[in-house]
Motif scaffolding. Structure first.
Motif, PDB file in Angstrom:
ATOM      1  N   ARG A  93      18.344  12.746  33.962  1.00 25.09           N
ATOM      2  CA  ARG A  93      18.772  11.393  34.057  1.00 25.09           C
ATOM      3  C   ARG A  93      17.880  10.640  35.149  1.00 25.09           C
ATOM      4  O   ARG A  93      17.793  10.343  35.146  1.00 25.09           O
ATOM      5  CB  ARG A  93      20.419  11.813  34.206  1.00 25.09           C
TER       6      ARG A  93
ATOM      7  N   VAL B  56      14.363   9.448  34.028  1.00 28.84           N
ATOM      8  CA  VAL B  56      14.456   8.561  33.226  1.00 28.84           C
ATOM      9  C   VAL B  56      14.814   7.609  34.904  1.00 28.84           C
ATOM     10  O   VAL B  56      14.012   6.565  35.337  1.00 28.84           O
ATOM     11  CB  VAL B  56      15.347   8.146  33.196  1.00 28.84           C
ATOM     12  N   ARG B  57      15.423   7.532  36.231  1.00 33.90           N
ATOM     13  CA  ARG B  57      15.815   6.700  37.149  1.00 33.90           C
ATOM     14  C   ARG B  57      14.232   6.880  37.351  1.00 33.90           C
ATOM     15  O   ARG B  57      13.935   5.268  38.782  1.00 33.90           O
ATOM     16  CB  ARG B  57      16.918   7.009  37.512  1.00 33.90           C
TER      17      ARG B  57
ATOM     18  N   THR C 109       7.082  -0.871  33.102  1.00 36.30           N
ATOM     19  CA  THR C 109       8.045   0.506  33.015  1.00 36.30           C
ATOM     20  C   THR C 109       7.704   0.118  30.984  1.00 36.30           C
ATOM     21  O   THR C 109       9.589   0.325  31.428  1.00 36.30           O
ATOM     22  CB  THR C 109       8.867   0.651  34.046  1.00 36.30           C
TER      23      THR C 109
ATOM     24  N   GLN D 157       6.570   7.297  26.230  1.00 33.42           N
ATOM     25  CA  GLN D 157       5.879   7.526  25.188  1.00 33.42           C
ATOM     26  C   GLN D 157       4.550   8.889  24.438  1.00 33.42           C
ATOM     27  O   GLN D 157       4.108   8.606  23.586  1.00 33.42           O
ATOM     28  CB  GLN D 157       4.656   6.087  24.145  1.00 33.42           C
TER      29      GLN D 157
ATOM     30  N   ILE E 159      15.945  -2.514  38.964  1.00 28.92           N
ATOM     31  CA  ILE E 159      16.125  -1.577  39.298  1.00 28.92           C
ATOM     32  C   ILE E 159      16.655  -0.449  40.338  1.00 28.92           C
ATOM     33  O   ILE E 159      16.811   0.664  40.179  1.00 28.92           O
ATOM     34  CB  ILE E 159      14.446  -1.045  40.169  1.00 28.92           C
TER      35      ILE E 159
ATOM     36  N   MET F  30       7.045   3.878  38.965  1.00 30.79           N
ATOM     37  CA  MET F  30       6.418   2.732  38.852  1.00 30.79           C
ATOM     38  C   MET F  30       6.867   1.587  39.362  1.00 30.79           C
ATOM     39  O   MET F  30       5.685   0.620  39.951  1.00 30.79           O
ATOM     40  CB  MET F  30       6.880   1.991  37.055  1.00 30.79           C
ATOM     41  N   TRP F  31       7.868   1.027  39.756  1.00 35.48           N
ATOM     42  CA  TRP F  31       8.369  -0.333  41.164  1.00 35.48           C
ATOM     43  C   TRP F  31       7.528   0.235  41.793  1.00 35.48           C
ATOM     44  O   TRP F  31       7.048  -1.051  42.453  1.00 35.48           O
ATOM     45  CB  TRP F  31       9.727  -0.239  41.319  1.00 35.48           C
TER      46      TRP F  31
ATOM     47  N   LYS G 269       3.212  -0.381  41.738  1.00 37.02           N
ATOM     48  CA  LYS G 269       3.257  -2.281  41.923  1.00 37.02           C
ATOM     49  C   LYS G 269       2.165  -1.845  40.974  1.00 37.02           C
ATOM     50  O   LYS G 269       1.461  -3.258  40.555  1.00 37.02           O
ATOM     51  CB  LYS G 269       2.730  -2.276  43.127  1.00 37.02           C
ATOM     52  N   THR G 270       1.754  -1.068  39.429  1.00 31.82           N
ATOM     53  CA  THR G 270       0.443  -1.052  38.799  1.00 31.82           C
ATOM     54  C   THR G 270       0.957  -1.852  37.723  1.00 31.82           C
ATOM     55  O   THR G 270       2.484  -1.783  37.500  1.00 31.82           O
ATOM     56  CB  THR G 270      -0.153  -0.380  38.772  1.00 31.82           C
TER      57      THR G 270
ATOM     58  N   PHE H 259      10.958   7.881  37.170  1.00 37.27           N
ATOM     59  CA  PHE H 259      10.166   6.901  36.342  1.00 37.27           C
ATOM     60  C   PHE H 259      10.364   5.441  36.839  1.00 37.27           C
ATOM     61  O   PHE H 259       9.396   4.786  37.162  1.00 37.27           O
ATOM     62  CB  PHE H 259      10.095   6.976  34.906  1.00 37.27           C
ATOM     63  N   GLU H 260      11.053   4.681  36.757  1.00 40.44           N
ATOM     64  CA  GLU H 260      10.964   3.299  37.275  1.00 40.44           C
ATOM     65  C   GLU H 260      11.477   3.098  38.447  1.00 40.44           C
ATOM     66  O   GLU H 260      10.493   2.043  39.289  1.00 40.44           O
ATOM     67  CB  GLU H 260      12.511   2.915  36.848  1.00 40.44           C
ATOM     68  N   LEU H 261      11.956   3.891  39.501  1.00 41.76           N
ATOM     69  CA  LEU H 261      12.015   3.814  40.948  1.00 41.76           C
ATOM     70  C   LEU H 261       9.728   3.902  40.932  1.00 41.76           C
ATOM     71  O   LEU H 261       9.357   3.234  42.443  1.00 41.76           O
ATOM     72  CB  LEU H 261      12.191   4.885  40.936  1.00 41.76           C
TER      73      LEU H 261
ATOM     74  N   ARG I 116       8.779  11.213  28.262  1.00 40.64           N
ATOM     75  CA  ARG I 116       9.449  10.539  27.196  1.00 40.64           C
ATOM     76  C   ARG I 116       9.261   8.821  27.518  1.00 40.64           C
ATOM     77  O   ARG I 116       8.454   8.174  26.263  1.00 40.64           O
ATOM     78  CB  ARG I 116      11.302  10.837  26.803  1.00 40.64           C
TER      79      ARG I 116
ATOM     80  N   ARG J 156       1.199   1.204  31.807  1.00 43.16           N
ATOM     81  CA  ARG J 156       1.514   2.123  31.752  1.00 43.16           C
ATOM     82  C   ARG J 156       0.909   3.115  30.820  1.00 43.16           C
ATOM     83  O   ARG J 156       0.308   3.085  30.588  1.00 43.16           O
ATOM     84  CB  ARG J 156       2.502   1.572  31.394  1.00 43.16           C
TER      85      ARG J 156
END
Lengths: 216, 146
Positions: A81, A84-85, B75, A176, B108, A91-92, A95-96, A87-89, A173, A99
């Motif tokens: 859990r 997952v969060r 993402t 991918q 986000i 990537m944000w 700023k690229t 990863f989002e943070l 995951r 992926r």
């Protein structure tokens, strides 16, 4: 004469060691004095606070499972859990737009970006297993969050790094490249907490990698 | 620029969140925006192929007096679709991009909420429900309603 010079040499080495220590502490206190007071870094959590919560997470899980495998599975689920969060943070913040989808790039991403975001350092090494070509190992010589967890002797096969392996599994995951991730404690000299995260990628991932390599 | 609708679709093109800013009619218009979102999916795929190095996809299609813009998150496949009324004056791409980035940031913040059971990894398309997220989207709708 010989004993005098020997004693002198020893005294010299002793003072040198003391000065080295003094250097380290003075450097640390210098850095502390140079921290910005008006703009404190808000992206850090004290290790003590997290250790408190992590210990409670382990105790909470232990009350609800029977057996070491279930405990590791539950910690891994909680880690997923978080992963997952994270990863989002991550990537944000990067700023690229690109992926990672290849195995090696994903591993490098986990080693550098994710580890730096979570633990403020990079993972210590990334190795590929020699026996099977779908197994990779990420090593952390001193995982900070495991510093205050001591495993009793009768549960010596339990690795609290299952939390970290859950995070890595979720990120793999999301990139991918699904994998089965486990964590093992492999103490080396001077590093009793050395943890190895073992990733075993799924068959589809390895097949896809082979096809992509062949296509190139 | 008058904002009419913001929709978020997941990787399988199922709508995960839809919010329309028309304060007059009720459910009838929602169907219209869902239809627009579905027809935009193919255009999104083709734009993604064409320019893989950009999150903002630009103007996807215009239907009558509505213009549809698209944006892909970096993402994975989550897409954001924005429908505006065709403006009289030229609307700058920068303004649209800014709105998309604000929605992205709010998304986000929503995903990082540990109490939110929305799990993208399963691709289940659960509904996004959060007070703060709704407030930010409402604010965006209010600001861009001229």
């Amino acid at each position: 004469m010989a004993s005098q010079s020997h004693a002198q040499a020893q005294a010299q080495m002793h003072t040198q060691n003391l000065m080295k220590l003094d250097n380290k502490t003075s450097k640390r206190s210098n850095m502390l004095l140079e921290h910005n007071v008006s703009r404190p870094r808000r992206d850090r959590v004290g290790l003590g606070a997290f250790a408190f919560m992590f210990a409670e997470i382990i105790r909470y899980s232990q009350n609800r499972v029977l057996g070491i495998q279930d405990l590791e599975a539950k910690l891994s689920e909680i880690g997923q859990r978080v992963g997952v969060r994270m990863f989002e943070l991550a990537m944000w913040r990067e700023k690229t737009v690109h992926r990672e989808t290849r195995v090696l790039q994903t591993l490098v991403f986990i080693n550098t970006v994710v580890w730096r975001a979570l633990f403020d350092k990079q993972a210590d090494s990334l190795e590929r297993s020699t026996e099977s070509d779908d197994e990779y190992m990420i090593t952390d010589n001193e995982p900070a969050i495991l510093k205050y967890i001591s495993v009793p002797k009768e549960m010596s096969s339990f690795s609290p790094g299952a939390f970290i392996s859950g995070i890595v599994e979720a990120i793999a995951r999301c990139c991918q490249c699904p994998a089965r991730v486990t964590s093992h404690v492999v103490p080396a000299d001077g590093l009793p907490l050395r943890t190895v995260i073992l990733l075993k990628f799924d068959k589809e991932v390895m097949d896809r990698e082979k096809r992509l390599e062949a296509g190139k | 620029m008058k904002l009419r609708c913001i929709a978020i679709l997941n990787r399988q093109d199922t709508p995960v969140y839809m919010r329309s800013f028309d304060d007059n009619e009720g459910g009838g218009d929602d169907v219209k925006y869902q239809h627009l979102a579905h027809t935009s999916c193919d255009v999104i795929e083709e734009r993604m192929q064409k320019s893989p190095s950009d999150m903002y996809l630009g103007l996807l299609q215009t239907v009558g007096e509505l213009a549809v813009y698209g944006y892909v998150l970096n993402t994975g496949g989550v897409r954001i679709i924005m429908v505006i009324s065709v403006p009289e004056s030229i609307v700058r791409a920068a303004a649209i991009k800014e709105v998309f980035q604000q929605v992205h940031a709010a998304y986000i913040a929503l995903v990082c909420n540990p109490f939110n059971e929305f799990d993208d990894a399963s691709g289940g398309g659960g509904r996004l429900v959060s007070g703060k997220f709704e407030a930010i989207i409402s604010e965006l709708g209010r600001v861009h309603s001229n």
